[in-house]
Design a protein around this motif. Structure first.
Motif, short mmCIF file in Angstrom:
data_model
loop_
_atom_site.label_atom_id
_atom_site.label_comp_id
_atom_site.label_asym_id
_atom_site.label_seq_id
_atom_site.Cartn_x
_atom_site.Cartn_y
_atom_site.Cartn_z
N VAL A 49 4.14 -5.09 4.54
CA VAL A 49 2.96 -5.92 4.30
C VAL A 49 1.98 -5.21 3.37
O VAL A 49 1.38 -5.82 2.49
N ARG A 50 1.86 -3.89 3.55
CA ARG A 50 0.97 -3.12 2.67
C ARG A 50 1.44 -3.21 1.22
O ARG A 50 0.66 -3.41 0.29
N ILE A 51 2.75 -3.06 1.02
CA ILE A 51 3.29 -3.17 -0.34
C ILE A 51 3.12 -4.59 -0.87
O ILE A 51 2.75 -4.80 -2.03
N ALA A 52 3.38 -5.58 -0.02
CA ALA A 52 3.25 -6.98 -0.45
C ALA A 52 1.82 -7.28 -0.87
O ALA A 52 1.59 -8.01 -1.85
N TYR A 53 0.84 -6.73 -0.16
CA TYR A 53 -0.56 -6.97 -0.48
C TYR A 53 -0.88 -6.46 -1.89
O TYR A 53 -1.59 -7.11 -2.67
N VAL A 54 -0.34 -5.31 -2.24
CA VAL A 54 -0.55 -4.77 -3.59
C VAL A 54 0.22 -5.60 -4.62
O VAL A 54 -0.26 -5.84 -5.73
N ALA A 55 1.41 -6.07 -4.23
CA ALA A 55 2.29 -6.76 -5.18
C ALA A 55 1.80 -8.16 -5.53
O ALA A 55 1.95 -8.61 -6.66
N ILE A 56 1.21 -8.88 -4.56
CA ILE A 56 0.93 -10.30 -4.80
C ILE A 56 -0.55 -10.62 -4.91
O ILE A 56 -0.90 -11.70 -5.38
N GLY A 57 -1.42 -9.70 -4.51
CA GLY A 57 -2.84 -9.99 -4.59
C GLY A 57 -3.42 -9.60 -5.93
O GLY A 57 -2.75 -9.04 -6.79
#
Length: 423
Positions: free
Chosen positions: A314-322
């Motif tokens: 989730v931490r990586i996804a937050y950086v990737a999509i936000g």
């Protein structure tokens, strides 16, 4: 050979002193031939009109065997503009063509090489912006060439443009194409306007173009802005370093979770999505986070929550999509490395760097600008590429916030002067 030396050598082509005149003229041709770059072309073309047949022969031989790409581009541009129509058959016989793709398309059409053009650009993706940016004389040459070709396939150039370019929505490819055309046409004012709407890699190229042109804008504030941009650019060296690709990738499964969030989960209620993020499996949490981003439902307090989420995915996804988070851009550990440390240390810096490169000055809000300024100040005195790129953003965005009305006119200037690109 410097440009002044080229000029002096070119003048010797007209040397008429008895006895040694021909020797001087032929020596001048040889020097121009040895140099063989763009600066020599005008003199070699002019030498074809010489009263000295040996000078004509030597110049012709040189023009038929050019190797320097800039020299070939210069010669082809002379055909496009009609300046050197007398060497058109020579250029075609030598099978020369310009290197820039838009210029090549224009050259093919004007010289009647229709099949070559259509093989390169059958949807008018490159020719249309070249045509729209060209002078009235060159546009007339294109129309005449199309009429003489009697090839109905070329009429698509004048068809309806399927996508009107809006300056603030420019992609990197579109912005670079505009910059290439502006630079070739010496449209420095338009290049300056483009600075505010292009992604960072194109901004760097635009600063280089303005610096090379030795152009100065009118108005003290604009002069100071450009000087600061050029000075910041100089700290990066000749070629700003590129950000290395990570050793690992998100992979198709991770990407599928993100796409599912955008397409399927986006219809869910916000509370449902937040429950998935808080207590769901990693797959459910990433998918819900993607939907939350799609719906623009992030809250101010979400930032700290998501960079410290229990699931490292989730931490990586937050950086990737936000949207990019300026306050973590310069951080040694932008997100918590508890769990998934190897993946986070490989992926997050790359994701942040790529997100930074897509930022445009016009897209920054006052709050994000303040965060970026704070991040630069906290980064200390040491210079690095990220800090310098961020500094360029700050300079341009600060100017925008002080000159909103001017920026609006710049946007209209770009839309009106140039471009329609097929989608």
């Amino acid at each position: 050979m410097k440009k002044t030396q080229v000029e002096k050598t070119g003048q010797k082509l007209q040397f008429r002193f008895p006895l040694i005149g021909q020797y001087v003229r032929l020596s001048a041709v040889k020097k121009l031939t040895d140099f063989g770059t763009a600066d020599t072309i005008s003199y070699l073309v002019e030498a074809l009109k010489s009263f000295d047949s040996k000078v004509v022969e030597a110049s012709l031989k040189t023009l038929c065997s050019l190797k320097n790409k800039d020299a070939i581009d210069t010669l082809c541009q002379g055909i496009i503009t009609g300046k050197w129509d007398e060497v058109r058959s020579l250029v075609l016989s030598a099978d020369y063509e310009p290197k820039p793709i838009g210029m090549r398309c224009m050259f093919f059409v004007i010289t009647g090489q229709v099949e070559k053009y259509l093989e390169l650009d059958f949807e008018f993706q490159y020719l249309r912006p070249e045509y729209q940016a060209a002078s009235d004389d060159i546009q007339q040459k294109v129309r005449n060439a199309i009429q003489q070709s009697n090839d109905h396939r070329l009429m698509g150039l004048f068809g309806e443009v399927r996508k009107k370019i809006v300056a603030k929505d420019l992609t990197q490819k579109e912005a670079q194409l505009m910059l290439d055309i502006y630079a070739r046409n010496k449209q420095s004012e338009e290049i300056f306007a483009l600075l505010f709407f292009a992604p960072l890699p194109v901004i760097v190229n635009a600063i280089d173009a303005l610096s090379q042109a030795k152009w100065k804008p009118y108005g003290d504030e604009r002069v100071i802005l450009l000087e600061n941009l050029v000075n910041t650019r100089k700290t990066m060296g000749n070629k700003p370093e590129t950000f290395p690709e990570p050793e690992v990738a998100l992979g198709p499964v991770f990407q599928k979770w993100i796409e599912t969030g955008r397409k399927e989960y986006a219809s869910k209620l916000e509370q449902q999505l937040r429950e998935h993020i808080n207590i769901g499996t990693p797959a459910e949490a990433v998918t819900a986070l993607s939907a939350l981003a799609t719906n623009k439902w992030f809250r101010p307090d979400d930032h700290n929550k998501f960079i410290n989420h229990p699931h490292w995915m989730v931490r990586i996804a937050y950086v990737a999509i936000g949207d990019i988070k300026p306050d973590i851009l310069f951080s040694e550990n932008p997100v918590s490395i508890e769990g998934g440390e190897y993946w986070i240390k490989n992926m997050v810096p790359s994701l942040l760097s790529k997100a930074l490169l897509q930022l445009k000055p016009v897209s920054l809000t006052p709050d994000s600008l303040n965060l970026l300024v704070e991040g630069i100040e906290n980064a200390g005195e040491s210079a690095n590429t990220i800090k310098n790129l961020a500094s360029i953003l700050v300079l341009l965005s600060g100017y925008i916030l002080r000159n909103t009305i001017v920026i609006g006119s710049y946007e209209k200037q770009i839309e009106d002067t140039l471009i329609g690109i097929d989608t």
